[in-house]
Design a protein around this motif. Structure first.
Motif, PDB file in Angstrom:
ATOM      1  N   GLU A   1       0.827  -1.201   0.000  1.00  0.00           N
ATOM      2  CA  GLU A   1       0.000   0.000   0.000  1.00  0.00           C
ATOM      3  C   GLU A   1       0.867   1.259   0.000  1.00  0.00           C
ATOM      4  OE1 GLU A   1      -3.254   2.585  -0.036  1.00  0.00           O
ATOM      5  OE2 GLU A   1      -3.085   0.483  -0.592  1.00  0.00           O
ATOM      6  N   GLU A   2       1.947   1.223   0.744  1.00  0.00           N
ATOM      7  CA  GLU A   2       2.859   2.369   0.792  1.00  0.00           C
ATOM      8  C   GLU A   2       3.489   2.615  -0.583  1.00  0.00           C
ATOM      9  OE1 GLU A   2       6.853   3.662   3.181  1.00  0.00           O
ATOM     10  OE2 GLU A   2       5.402   2.390   4.206  1.00  0.00           O
ATOM     11  N   LEU A   3       3.894   1.555  -1.255  1.00  0.00           N
ATOM     12  CA  LEU A   3       4.453   1.679  -2.603  1.00  0.00           C
ATOM     13  C   LEU A   3       3.416   2.242  -3.568  1.00  0.00           C
ATOM     14  CD1 LEU A   3       6.720   1.242  -4.637  1.00  0.00           C
ATOM     15  CD2 LEU A   3       5.926  -1.124  -4.897  1.00  0.00           C
ATOM     16  N   TYR A   4       2.195   1.737  -3.476  1.00  0.00           N
ATOM     17  CA  TYR A   4       1.114   2.225  -4.338  1.00  0.00           C
ATOM     18  C   TYR A   4       0.880   3.721  -4.115  1.00  0.00           C
ATOM     19  CZ  TYR A   4      -3.490   2.822  -6.415  1.00  0.00           C
ATOM     20  OH  TYR A   4      -4.539   3.277  -7.158  1.00  0.00           O
ATOM     21  N   GLN A   5       0.823   4.158  -2.863  1.00  0.00           N
ATOM     22  CA  GLN A   5       0.605   5.576  -2.559  1.00  0.00           C
ATOM     23  C   GLN A   5       1.768   6.430  -3.066  1.00  0.00           C
ATOM     24  OE1 GLN A   5      -2.199   6.972  -1.625  1.00  0.00           O
ATOM     25  NE2 GLN A   5      -3.101   4.935  -1.568  1.00  0.00           N
ATOM     26  N   HIS A   6       2.978   5.910  -2.973  1.00  0.00           N
ATOM     27  CA  HIS A   6       4.144   6.627  -3.493  1.00  0.00           C
ATOM     28  C   HIS A   6       4.036   6.781  -5.005  1.00  0.00           C
ATOM     29  CE1 HIS A   6       8.235   8.014  -3.994  1.00  0.00           C
ATOM     30  NE2 HIS A   6       8.417   7.054  -4.883  1.00  0.00           N
ATOM     31  N   ARG A   7       3.610   5.730  -5.682  1.00  0.00           N
ATOM     32  CA  ARG A   7       3.458   5.801  -7.141  1.00  0.00           C
ATOM     33  C   ARG A   7       2.383   6.814  -7.532  1.00  0.00           C
ATOM     34  NH1 ARG A   7       3.818  -0.584  -8.690  1.00  0.00           N
ATOM     35  NH2 ARG A   7       6.073  -0.728  -8.511  1.00  0.00           N
ATOM     36  N   ILE A   8       1.282   6.829  -6.827  1.00  0.00           N
ATOM     37  CA  ILE A   8       0.216   7.799  -7.112  1.00  0.00           C
ATOM     38  C   ILE A   8       0.749   9.217  -6.911  1.00  0.00           C
ATOM     39  CG2 ILE A   8      -2.020   8.688  -6.340  1.00  0.00           C
ATOM     40  CD1 ILE A   8      -2.180   6.064  -7.935  1.00  0.00           C
ATOM     41  N   ALA A   9       1.476   9.431  -5.833  1.00  0.00           N
ATOM     42  CA  ALA A   9       2.027  10.759  -5.556  1.00  0.00           C
ATOM     43  C   ALA A   9       2.997  11.197  -6.650  1.00  0.00           C
ATOM     44  CB  ALA A   9       2.720  10.776  -4.200  1.00  0.00           C
ATOM     45  N   SER A  10       3.826  10.293  -7.141  1.00  0.00           N
ATOM     46  CA  SER A  10       4.777  10.673  -8.186  1.00  0.00           C
ATOM     47  C   SER A  10       4.069  10.927  -9.507  1.00  0.00           C
ATOM     48  CB  SER A  10       5.873   9.612  -8.345  1.00  0.00           C
ATOM     49  OG  SER A  10       5.367   8.426  -8.887  1.00  0.00           O
ATOM     50  N   ARG A  11       3.013  10.182  -9.793  1.00  0.00           N
ATOM     51  CA  ARG A  11       2.247  10.425 -11.020  1.00  0.00           C
ATOM     52  C   ARG A  11       1.527  11.770 -10.939  1.00  0.00           C
ATOM     53  NH1 ARG A  11       1.193   4.337 -10.269  1.00  0.00           N
ATOM     54  NH2 ARG A  11       2.573   3.483 -11.849  1.00  0.00           N
ATOM     55  N   PHE A  12       0.991  12.068  -9.777  1.00  0.00           N
ATOM     56  CA  PHE A  12       0.337  13.359  -9.566  1.00  0.00           C
ATOM     57  C   PHE A  12       1.348  14.489  -9.742  1.00  0.00           C
ATOM     58  CE2 PHE A  12      -1.046  16.907  -6.936  1.00  0.00           C
ATOM     59  CZ  PHE A  12      -2.357  17.067  -7.342  1.00  0.00           C
ATOM     60  N   ALA A  13       2.513  14.342  -9.132  1.00  0.00           N
ATOM     61  CA  ALA A  13       3.544  15.376  -9.212  1.00  0.00           C
ATOM     62  C   ALA A  13       4.001  15.609 -10.649  1.00  0.00           C
ATOM     63  CB  ALA A  13       4.728  15.004  -8.326  1.00  0.00           C
TER      64      ALA A  13
END
Length: 169
Positions: free
Chosen positions: A5-17
């Motif tokens: 879940e932490e990896l998934y949230q990190h990926r979402i944050a980087s895509r958003f950024a």
């Protein structure tokens, strides 16, 4: 929160950024305009040229498509929450929809990068860096799209790669 879940949230944050070009905390029309301007300047393509106008149109089409699926409150900007819980899920559920909204922008980026719509891997890597992708990730992405080892990337491969980036969990 578990590691997955932490990896998934990190990926979402980087895509958003990557989409939040102005670092405002929201994705907006201005972010897509900023991305287009940065690419035109980097590659020396005049805004009023055919390729410049195509990139501007492609950026607007990408924004309209993203806003159409993610801007739940209608404020003409996409928050991190709207992106994470709306856009990503909807795009994952329908990768064809993502390809549809991204294709005009991808086509125009490839034309700006290379002039003939089939960008070289080095040119695409440069474009990704201009858009805020860190150098190692840009090199990996551009290299992975050159599956034939020709140094060239076509539109279909670029759209598919971008769709995977935004739709894979």
């Amino acid at each position: 929160m578990d590691d997955a879940e932490e990896l998934y949230q990190h990926r979402i944050a980087s895509r958003f950024a990557a989409l939040d070009q102005e670092n405002s905390g929201y994705i907006s029309r201005e972010d897509f305009s900023t991305a287009a301007r940065r690419l035109l300047v980097e590659f020396g393509v005049p805004y009023r040229s055919d390729r410049g106008q195509a990139l501007s149109y492609g950026a607007e089409a990408f924004w309209q498509g993203l806003a159409g699926i993610a801007d739940v409150d209608g404020d003409q900007r996409v928050s991190h929450e709207e992106f994470a819980y709306g856009a990503v899920k909807r795009l994952r559920d329908s990768p064809e929809r993502f390809a549809e909204i991204a294709r005009p922008f991808v086509r125009a980026v490839l034309a700006v990068v290379d002039g003939d719509g089939r960008a070289g891997a080095a040119g695409l890597e440069r474009a990704l860096r201009v858009l805020g992708v860190d150098a190692p990730a840009a090199a990996l992405a551009a290299g992975s799209l050159d599956s034939g080892g020709t140094g060239r990337i076509d539109e279909q491969a670029a759209v598919a790669g971008l769709a995977r980036y935004f739709t894979l969990p």
